[in-house]
Design a protein around this motif. Sequence first.
Motif, mmCIF file in Angstrom:
data_model
loop_
_atom_site.group_PDB
_atom_site.id
_atom_site.type_symbol
_atom_site.label_atom_id
_atom_site.label_comp_id
_atom_site.label_asym_id
_atom_site.label_seq_id
_atom_site.Cartn_x
_atom_site.Cartn_y
_atom_site.Cartn_z
ATOM 1 N N SER A 19 -48.358 -16.809 37.902
ATOM 2 C CA SER A 19 -49.042 -15.524 37.861
ATOM 3 C C SER A 19 -48.947 -14.812 39.212
ATOM 4 C CB SER A 19 -50.513 -15.727 37.505
ATOM 5 O OG SER A 19 -51.187 -16.413 38.558
ATOM 6 N N ILE A 20 -49.163 -13.498 39.178
ATOM 7 C CA ILE A 20 -49.188 -12.740 40.430
ATOM 8 C C ILE A 20 -50.310 -13.249 41.323
ATOM 9 C CG2 ILE A 20 -49.629 -10.451 41.424
ATOM 10 C CD1 ILE A 20 -48.068 -9.237 39.131
ATOM 11 N N GLU A 21 -51.430 -13.644 40.735
ATOM 12 C CA GLU A 21 -52.531 -14.189 41.525
ATOM 13 C C GLU A 21 -52.091 -15.440 42.291
ATOM 14 O OE1 GLU A 21 -57.174 -15.716 40.974
ATOM 15 O OE2 GLU A 21 -55.858 -15.460 39.227
ATOM 16 N N ALA A 22 -51.342 -16.318 41.616
ATOM 17 C CA ALA A 22 -50.854 -17.523 42.292
ATOM 18 C C ALA A 22 -49.848 -17.169 43.387
ATOM 19 C CB ALA A 22 -50.221 -18.466 41.275
ATOM 20 N N MET A 23 -48.991 -16.180 43.118
ATOM 21 C CA MET A 23 -48.050 -15.720 44.144
ATOM 22 C C MET A 23 -48.802 -15.219 45.371
ATOM 23 S SD MET A 23 -45.721 -13.662 41.386
ATOM 24 C CE MET A 23 -45.072 -12.474 42.573
ATOM 25 N N ASN A 24 -49.830 -14.401 45.138
ATOM 26 C CA ASN A 24 -50.601 -13.817 46.232
ATOM 27 C C ASN A 24 -51.374 -14.868 47.028
ATOM 28 O OD1 ASN A 24 -49.757 -11.257 45.478
ATOM 29 N ND2 ASN A 24 -51.649 -10.739 44.399
ATOM 30 N N ASN A 25 -51.739 -15.958 46.368
ATOM 31 C CA ASN A 25 -52.541 -16.995 47.029
ATOM 32 C C ASN A 25 -51.724 -17.896 47.941
ATOM 33 O OD1 ASN A 25 -54.966 -16.167 45.915
ATOM 34 N ND2 ASN A 25 -54.808 -17.529 44.144
ATOM 35 N N CYS A 26 -50.400 -17.831 47.846
ATOM 36 C CA CYS A 26 -49.547 -18.628 48.734
ATOM 37 C C CYS A 26 -49.317 -17.826 50.016
ATOM 38 C CB CYS A 26 -48.221 -18.942 48.055
ATOM 39 S SG CYS A 26 -47.131 -20.003 49.045
ATOM 40 N N THR A 27 -49.873 -18.287 51.099
ATOM 41 C CA THR A 27 -49.760 -17.565 52.371
ATOM 42 C C THR A 27 -49.449 -18.545 53.497
ATOM 43 O OG1 THR A 27 -52.137 -17.753 52.824
ATOM 44 C CG2 THR A 27 -51.404 -15.788 51.627
ATOM 45 N N GLN A 28 -49.122 -17.993 54.632
ATOM 46 C CA GLN A 28 -48.833 -18.807 55.819
ATOM 47 C C GLN A 28 -49.417 -18.097 57.033
ATOM 48 O OE1 GLN A 28 -44.715 -19.227 57.641
ATOM 49 N NE2 GLN A 28 -44.873 -21.206 56.606
ATOM 50 N N LYS A 29 -50.079 -18.818 57.879
ATOM 51 C CA LYS A 29 -50.643 -18.244 59.100
ATOM 52 C C LYS A 29 -49.535 -17.996 60.112
ATOM 53 C CE LYS A 29 -54.005 -19.122 62.795
ATOM 54 N NZ LYS A 29 -54.569 -17.757 62.744
ATOM 55 N N ALA A 30 -49.516 -16.820 60.696
ATOM 56 C CA ALA A 30 -48.506 -16.499 61.705
ATOM 57 C C ALA A 30 -48.655 -17.419 62.909
ATOM 58 C CB ALA A 30 -48.645 -15.047 62.133
ATOM 59 N N CYS A 44 -41.514 -11.453 44.712
ATOM 60 C CA CYS A 44 -42.104 -12.445 45.603
ATOM 61 C C CYS A 44 -43.113 -11.728 46.495
ATOM 62 C CB CYS A 44 -41.046 -13.105 46.486
ATOM 63 S SG CYS A 44 -39.750 -14.010 45.613
ATOM 64 N N SER A 45 -44.359 -12.159 46.471
ATOM 65 C CA SER A 45 -45.378 -11.584 47.338
ATOM 66 C C SER A 45 -45.100 -11.954 48.801
ATOM 67 C CB SER A 45 -46.769 -12.076 46.928
ATOM 68 O OG SER A 45 -47.114 -11.624 45.648
ATOM 69 N N GLN A 46 -45.791 -11.283 49.660
ATOM 70 C CA GLN A 46 -45.572 -11.501 51.094
ATOM 71 C C GLN A 46 -46.166 -12.838 51.533
ATOM 72 O OE1 GLN A 46 -47.426 -8.886 54.373
ATOM 73 N NE2 GLN A 46 -45.475 -7.912 53.872
ATOM 74 N N LEU A 47 -45.363 -13.621 52.247
ATOM 75 C CA LEU A 47 -45.833 -14.892 52.800
ATOM 76 C C LEU A 47 -46.466 -14.677 54.171
ATOM 77 C CD1 LEU A 47 -45.839 -18.067 52.516
ATOM 78 C CD2 LEU A 47 -43.698 -18.020 53.844
ATOM 79 N N VAL A 48 -45.747 -13.978 55.041
ATOM 80 C CA VAL A 48 -46.222 -13.740 56.403
ATOM 81 C C VAL A 48 -45.402 -12.617 57.030
ATOM 82 C CG1 VAL A 48 -44.674 -15.453 57.475
ATOM 83 C CG2 VAL A 48 -46.861 -14.912 58.584
ATOM 84 N N VAL A 49 -45.984 -11.920 57.999
ATOM 85 C CA VAL A 49 -45.280 -10.912 58.797
ATOM 86 C C VAL A 49 -45.424 -11.328 60.253
ATOM 87 C CG1 VAL A 49 -45.114 -8.476 59.461
ATOM 88 C CG2 VAL A 49 -45.787 -9.086 57.132
ATOM 89 N N GLU A 50 -44.296 -11.612 60.918
ATOM 90 C CA GLU A 50 -44.361 -12.060 62.307
ATOM 91 C C GLU A 50 -42.970 -12.072 62.926
ATOM 92 O OE1 GLU A 50 -45.576 -16.108 62.860
ATOM 93 O OE2 GLU A 50 -44.496 -16.810 61.096
ATOM 94 N N ARG A 51 -42.922 -12.392 64.215
ATOM 95 C CA ARG A 51 -41.637 -12.476 64.916
ATOM 96 C C ARG A 51 -41.090 -13.908 64.865
ATOM 97 N NH1 ARG A 51 -40.843 -10.623 70.630
ATOM 98 N NH2 ARG A 51 -43.095 -10.784 71.002
ATOM 99 N N LEU A 52 -40.481 -14.228 63.713
ATOM 100 C CA LEU A 52 -39.719 -15.461 63.548
ATOM 101 C C LEU A 52 -38.434 -15.114 62.816
ATOM 102 C CD1 LEU A 52 -42.072 -18.436 62.506
ATOM 103 C CD2 LEU A 52 -41.216 -17.842 64.774
ATOM 104 N N ASP A 53 -37.328 -15.755 63.200
ATOM 105 C CA ASP A 53 -36.052 -15.547 62.530
ATOM 106 C C ASP A 53 -35.191 -16.783 62.709
ATOM 107 O OD1 ASP A 53 -33.638 -14.793 61.476
ATOM 108 O OD2 ASP A 53 -33.583 -12.836 62.427
#
Length: 346
Positions: free
Chosen positions: A309-320, A23-32
């Motif tokens: 595809s890995i490209e599709a995995m990488n394209n799924c992102t979320q703004k912190a 699973c590619s990275q979605l976001v890095v931030e302070r949420l839990d």
Amino acid sequence: MRWTQFLTLLLAAPGGAVVRFHCSQLVVERLDPLVNPGSIPSSHVHQIVGGNAFNATMDPAKDLPAESTCTTCEFSEDFSNYWTAVLYFRAQNGSYKRVPQLGNNQFETAKAGLTIYYMQDAIYDQGQKSKVKAFQPGFRMFVGDINARTLTDAARSRQLTYVCMDTWTSRAPETMAFPTRRCPEGIMTSLRFPTCWDGKNLDSPDHVSHMSYPETGTFESGGPCPASHPVRVAQVMYEVVWNTKIFDDLEWPADGSSPFVWSFGDATGYATHGDYVFGWKEDALQRILDAPCWFDTKCEKESNAKLQSIEAMNNCTQKAVVDEDIDGWLDALPGGFQADHGHNAA
């Protein structure tokens, strides 16, 4: 066991007992949403992968597949969220720099993230021997102890380990504390979740008590589940590759200790931990667990699983949603933490 030996066993097996995907990275931030639900920000920085419905509250009544528009996972029906704390390098002047992740073996072009395993049997078993029950909507769990600073503390959560990678395929030896030497290909963390469920509760107040390790032995040795937690489930395991080699040319501690620290201040490594929120679509996970899969191969055909595809995995992102600097050279870790070596951290 070395990765090449593991591959040899898998190729020789008539069926499979392990599902492995990235699973590619979605976001890095302070949420839990498990430990600090509703808090914006949470106490420390995490790296999150999976469905883009991830948020600060993660209401268990919500349907994650329906709430999400994409997932960073290779299985396109997996909208679960998987997350861990983030690793930082502590310079000799006391400042901190985030350690980036790498795409794991066979997923080098993935945008960082985690490699996920769902294991019906021990990773080295020849063929699929067991039938295990898939998790249900609303299920979530946590592994590790954020306050652990000694080997005794860490031993309460089994099989949370580090490998100092001499080669890209290194998977041994494993340690429970941070490696203290420079690792040519980085540091891998492995987190193995408990495999016995009480059969009733999708969660518990500490996110731990509804789950248990085997009463005797281990998951790998086929140890029986305790009567209090009689339902055997798949072993979920995370692998994360940290690109620590980019810090090899900097000055390290003169006392021979590790310069790395978790985002919540642990400088021993004993407090590594992981969070899991189930979010597979309909019966997709059960179909995969029932099929003779190994890695991600055969799963698409045998279980009618859908891969992207890995490209599709990488394209799924979320703004912190938390606006703060987590990547520069910092005087303190986000949230105000400083390196904590504990006492008598043997």
